[in-house]
Design an enzyme around this catalytic site. Structure first.
Site, PDB file in Angstrom:
ATOM      1  N   ARG A  42       8.667 -16.616  27.734  1.00 47.53           N
ATOM      2  CA  ARG A  42       9.192 -16.405  29.079  1.00 47.53           C
ATOM      3  C   ARG A  42       8.380 -17.209  30.092  1.00 47.53           C
ATOM      4  O   ARG A  42       7.159 -17.328  29.972  1.00 47.53           O
ATOM      5  CB  ARG A  42       9.126 -14.915  29.435  1.00 47.53           C
ATOM      6  CG  ARG A  42      10.315 -14.151  28.920  1.00 47.53           C
ATOM      7  CD  ARG A  42      10.210 -12.653  29.053  1.00 47.53           C
ATOM      8  NE  ARG A  42       9.649 -12.112  30.285  1.00 47.53           N
ATOM      9  CZ  ARG A  42       9.560 -10.809  30.548  1.00 47.53           C
ATOM     10  NH1 ARG A  42      10.015  -9.932  29.660  1.00 47.53           N
ATOM     11  NH2 ARG A  42       9.029 -10.380  31.667  1.00 47.53           N
TER      12      ARG A  42
ATOM     13  N   ARG B  90       1.745 -10.917  38.389  1.00 47.58           N
ATOM     14  CA  ARG B  90       2.469  -9.701  37.965  1.00 47.58           C
ATOM     15  C   ARG B  90       1.520  -8.501  37.921  1.00 47.58           C
ATOM     16  O   ARG B  90       1.906  -7.386  38.282  1.00 47.58           O
ATOM     17  CB  ARG B  90       3.104  -9.919  36.592  1.00 47.58           C
ATOM     18  CG  ARG B  90       4.315 -10.833  36.651  1.00 47.58           C
ATOM     19  CD  ARG B  90       4.665 -11.379  35.295  1.00 47.58           C
ATOM     20  NE  ARG B  90       5.258 -10.400  34.411  1.00 47.58           N
ATOM     21  CZ  ARG B  90       5.371 -10.573  33.090  1.00 47.58           C
ATOM     22  NH1 ARG B  90       4.908 -11.664  32.514  1.00 47.58           N
ATOM     23  NH2 ARG B  90       5.944  -9.646  32.357  1.00 47.58           N
TER      24      ARG B  90
ATOM     25  N   ARG C 161      10.068   0.417  40.319  1.00 46.04           N
ATOM     26  CA  ARG C 161       8.690  -0.067  40.324  1.00 46.04           C
ATOM     27  C   ARG C 161       8.130  -0.246  41.723  1.00 46.04           C
ATOM     28  O   ARG C 161       7.097  -0.916  41.895  1.00 46.04           O
ATOM     29  CB  ARG C 161       8.496  -1.299  39.464  1.00 46.04           C
ATOM     30  CG  ARG C 161       9.284  -2.472  39.783  1.00 46.04           C
ATOM     31  CD  ARG C 161       9.659  -3.195  38.516  1.00 46.04           C
ATOM     32  NE  ARG C 161       8.752  -4.168  38.029  1.00 46.04           N
ATOM     33  CZ  ARG C 161       8.880  -4.701  36.789  1.00 46.04           C
ATOM     34  NH1 ARG C 161       9.812  -4.294  35.951  1.00 46.04           N
ATOM     35  NH2 ARG C 161       8.075  -5.605  36.395  1.00 46.04           N
TER      36      ARG C 161
ATOM     37  N   ARG D  85       3.491 -13.214  23.504  1.00 47.12           N
ATOM     38  CA  ARG D  85       4.861 -12.726  23.315  1.00 47.12           C
ATOM     39  C   ARG D  85       5.851 -13.881  23.141  1.00 47.12           C
ATOM     40  O   ARG D  85       5.768 -14.901  23.810  1.00 47.12           O
ATOM     41  CB  ARG D  85       5.295 -11.878  24.511  1.00 47.12           C
ATOM     42  CG  ARG D  85       6.771 -11.489  24.411  1.00 47.12           C
ATOM     43  CD  ARG D  85       7.161 -10.432  25.384  1.00 47.12           C
ATOM     44  NE  ARG D  85       6.891 -10.802  26.760  1.00 47.12           N
ATOM     45  CZ  ARG D  85       7.049  -9.974  27.779  1.00 47.12           C
ATOM     46  NH1 ARG D  85       7.447  -8.733  27.571  1.00 47.12           N
ATOM     47  NH2 ARG D  85       6.774 -10.357  29.008  1.00 47.12           N
TER      48      ARG D  85
ATOM     49  N   LYS E 170       6.869  -1.327  27.037  1.00 48.06           N
ATOM     50  CA  LYS E 170       8.019  -0.525  27.473  1.00 48.06           C
ATOM     51  C   LYS E 170       9.303  -0.994  26.775  1.00 48.06           C
ATOM     52  O   LYS E 170      10.077  -0.193  26.265  1.00 48.06           O
ATOM     53  CB  LYS E 170       8.208  -0.627  29.000  1.00 48.06           C
ATOM     54  CG  LYS E 170       6.979  -0.251  29.799  1.00 48.06           C
ATOM     55  CD  LYS E 170       7.179  -0.447  31.309  1.00 48.06           C
ATOM     56  CE  LYS E 170       7.482  -1.859  31.756  1.00 48.06           C
ATOM     57  NZ  LYS E 170       6.366  -2.824  31.590  1.00 48.06           N
TER      58      LYS E 170
HETATM   59  P1  AP5 Z   1       7.010  -5.639  25.582  1.00 45.64           P
HETATM   60  O1  AP5 Z   1       7.596  -4.493  24.863  1.00 45.64           O
HETATM   61  O2  AP5 Z   1       7.831  -6.864  25.796  1.00 45.64           O
HETATM   62  O3  AP5 Z   1       6.355  -5.160  26.963  1.00 45.64           O
HETATM   63  P2  AP5 Z   1       7.026  -4.704  28.326  1.00 45.64           P
HETATM   64  O4  AP5 Z   1       6.228  -3.576  28.852  1.00 45.64           O
HETATM   65  O5  AP5 Z   1       8.495  -4.501  28.145  1.00 45.64           O
HETATM   66  O6  AP5 Z   1       6.725  -6.014  29.166  1.00 45.64           O
HETATM   67  P3  AP5 Z   1       7.571  -6.840  30.221  1.00 45.64           P
HETATM   68  O7  AP5 Z   1       6.805  -8.111  30.474  1.00 45.64           O
HETATM   69  O8  AP5 Z   1       8.991  -7.020  29.797  1.00 45.64           O
HETATM   70  O9  AP5 Z   1       7.491  -5.945  31.444  1.00 45.64           O
HETATM   71  P4  AP5 Z   1       7.586  -6.336  32.867  1.00 45.64           P
HETATM   72  O10 AP5 Z   1       7.700  -5.009  33.450  1.00 45.64           O
HETATM   73  O11 AP5 Z   1       6.548  -7.197  33.451  1.00 45.64           O
HETATM   74  O12 AP5 Z   1       8.845  -7.337  32.881  1.00 45.64           O
HETATM   75  P5  AP5 Z   1      10.363  -7.110  33.231  1.00 45.64           P
HETATM   76  O13 AP5 Z   1      11.146  -7.871  32.247  1.00 45.64           O
HETATM   77  O14 AP5 Z   1      10.665  -5.690  33.474  1.00 45.64           O
HETATM   78  O15 AP5 Z   1       5.660  -6.035  24.774  1.00 45.64           O
HETATM   79  C1  AP5 Z   1       4.848  -7.129  25.187  1.00 45.64           C
HETATM   80  C2  AP5 Z   1       4.261  -7.813  23.929  1.00 45.64           C
HETATM   81  O16 AP5 Z   1       3.339  -6.918  23.300  1.00 45.64           O
HETATM   82  C3  AP5 Z   1       5.296  -8.187  22.857  1.00 45.64           C
HETATM   83  O17 AP5 Z   1       4.946  -9.405  22.266  1.00 45.64           O
HETATM   84  C4  AP5 Z   1       5.201  -7.023  21.831  1.00 45.64           C
HETATM   85  O18 AP5 Z   1       5.519  -7.464  20.515  1.00 45.64           O
HETATM   86  C5  AP5 Z   1       3.737  -6.622  21.959  1.00 45.64           C
HETATM   87  N1  AP5 Z   1       3.547  -5.184  21.765  1.00 45.64           N
HETATM   88  C6  AP5 Z   1       4.338  -4.192  22.233  1.00 45.64           C
HETATM   89  N2  AP5 Z   1       3.827  -2.987  21.886  1.00 45.64           N
HETATM   90  C7  AP5 Z   1       2.681  -3.252  21.199  1.00 45.64           C
HETATM   91  C8  AP5 Z   1       1.688  -2.419  20.582  1.00 45.64           C
HETATM   92  N3  AP5 Z   1       1.774  -1.079  20.625  1.00 45.64           N
HETATM   93  N4  AP5 Z   1       0.629  -3.017  19.975  1.00 45.64           N
HETATM   94  C9  AP5 Z   1       0.519  -4.371  19.947  1.00 45.64           C
HETATM   95  N5  AP5 Z   1       1.440  -5.211  20.494  1.00 45.64           N
HETATM   96  C10 AP5 Z   1       2.494  -4.654  21.127  1.00 45.64           C
HETATM   97  O19 AP5 Z   1      10.443  -7.835  34.649  1.00 45.64           O
HETATM   98  C11 AP5 Z   1      10.310  -9.230  34.795  1.00 45.64           C
HETATM   99  C12 AP5 Z   1      10.424  -9.596  36.258  1.00 45.64           C
HETATM  100  O20 AP5 Z   1      11.709  -9.210  36.751  1.00 45.64           O
HETATM  101  C13 AP5 Z   1       9.434  -8.923  37.198  1.00 45.64           C
HETATM  102  O21 AP5 Z   1       8.198  -9.604  37.259  1.00 45.64           O
HETATM  103  C14 AP5 Z   1      10.205  -9.002  38.513  1.00 45.64           C
HETATM  104  O22 AP5 Z   1      10.159 -10.295  39.062  1.00 45.64           O
HETATM  105  C15 AP5 Z   1      11.611  -8.718  38.088  1.00 45.64           C
HETATM  106  N6  AP5 Z   1      11.943  -7.272  38.084  1.00 45.64           N
HETATM  107  C16 AP5 Z   1      12.310  -6.521  37.014  1.00 45.64           C
HETATM  108  N7  AP5 Z   1      12.525  -5.263  37.379  1.00 45.64           N
HETATM  109  C17 AP5 Z   1      12.274  -5.208  38.712  1.00 45.64           C
HETATM  110  C18 AP5 Z   1      12.290  -4.158  39.653  1.00 45.64           C
HETATM  111  N8  AP5 Z   1      12.611  -2.891  39.300  1.00 45.64           N
HETATM  112  N9  AP5 Z   1      11.959  -4.449  40.925  1.00 45.64           N
HETATM  113  C19 AP5 Z   1      11.665  -5.706  41.314  1.00 45.64           C
HETATM  114  N10 AP5 Z   1      11.615  -6.751  40.471  1.00 45.64           N
HETATM  115  C20 AP5 Z   1      11.922  -6.487  39.164  1.00 45.64           C
END
Ligand code: AP5
Length: 224
Positions: free
Chosen positions: A171, A182, A98, A138, A23
């Site tokens: 991270r 997660r 989410r 990552r 994403k």
């Molecule tokens: P990446 O693009 O980083 O993936 P992502 O979907 O953005 O993953 P996140 O881990 O950031 O999502 P998340 O939803 O768990 O975390 P968030 O930061 O929102 O890609 C991942 C890897 O794959 C990279 O190395 C990339 O290079 C590779 N890649 C990408 N596309 C690829 C492809 N097509 N092919 C091959 N490789 C690829 O949230 C973190 C924490 O914050 C949560 O756990 C929670 O505690 C809190 N939080 C955030 N938002 C909320 C909310 N709305 N409600 C409650 N808690 C929240």
């Protein structure tokens, strides 16, 4: 379409999907090309943690353990962000909503106005095994936030960002125990949003296991 090409994007979109589904990778690129706001609740929370704010202090242990941060804290943060001038016309919400209460709160925040309503929800579909491999490999730049992967998107120099020369970090929530938590939280609390947005006829599902460029082309089509 080569990297850096400008596109016309008038979307008010939500990117939904498991942790590591890609994403953030796609939202950053699309928002830059389309000149729209990229609103990542994960990035906003990490900024709070780095600043040592009260919100950051409360969120840190939950995030590091792979648990979601309480809905009221997240909704208040998003409410303030989407009221800012760069986010009035179009945005990509990455990682929000989410939970069902967050989705309902977003509906209330946007209200009934046609100009403000959500135009698209994209669900990034991919297996848990692929998600784990992506998260474990990552690495994020601690200066510019660029996202890399040790196997699929390596930098030229180990642990150094190609874009800005910053240091690459793993991270805290990309450790195996946190990844498992997660994934559990995702399946229990976030997956039900598929049906919520399907019922509103906003949902589009993309196969997120393909290459970043192929996914990007499809997203451009979906969101123009
Ligand atoms: P990446 O693009 O980083 O993936 P992502 O979907 O953005 O993953 P996140 O881990 O950031 O999502 P998340 O939803 O768990 O975390 P968030 O930061 O929102 O890609 C991942 C890897 O794959 C990279 O190395 C990339 O290079 C590779 N890649 C990408 N596309 C690829 C492809 N097509 N092919 C091959 N490789 C690829 O949230 C973190 C924490 O914050 C949560 O756990 C929670 O505690 C809190 N939080 C955030 N938002 C909320 C909310 N709305 N409600 C409650 N808690 C929240």
């Amino acid at each position: 379409m080569s990297a850096g090409t400008s596109i016309s994007l008038r979307a008010r979109a939500v990117f939904l999907g498991g942790p590591g589904a890609g994403k953030g990778t796609q939202a950053k690129r699309l928002a830059a090309a389309g000149h729209v706001a990229h609103i990542s609740t994960g990035d906003m929370l990490r900024a709070h943690v780095n600043q040592g704010s009260d919100l950051g202090k409360q969120a840190k242990s939950l995030m590091d353990g792979g648990k979601l941060v309480p809905d009221d804290m997240i909704v208040a943060m998003v409410k303030e962000r989407i009221a800012q001038p760069d986010a009035t016309a179009a945005w990509i919400l990455d990682g929000f909503p989410r939970t069902l209460p967050q989705a309902e709160a977003l509906d209330r925040l946007l209200g009934a106005s046609a100009e403000r309503k959500l135009s698209r929800v994209v669900y990034f579909q991919i297996s848990d095994a692929e998600l784990k491999a992506r998260l474990e490999g990552r690495r994020n730049c601690n200066q510019c936030g660029a996202i890399w992967h040790v196997a699929t998107k390596p930098t030229k120099r180990v642990d150094t960002c190609d874009a800005c020369g910053g240091a690459l970090l793993q991270r805290a929530d990309d450790r195996p125990e946190a990844i498992d938590k997660r994934l559990q939280e995702f399946h229990k609390l976030t997956e039900p949003l598929r049906a919520y947005y399907q019922n509103k006829n906003l949902l589009r599902i993309i196969d997120a296991s393909r290459t970043p460029d192929v996914i990007y082309q499809e997203l451009v089509q979906l969101m123009q």
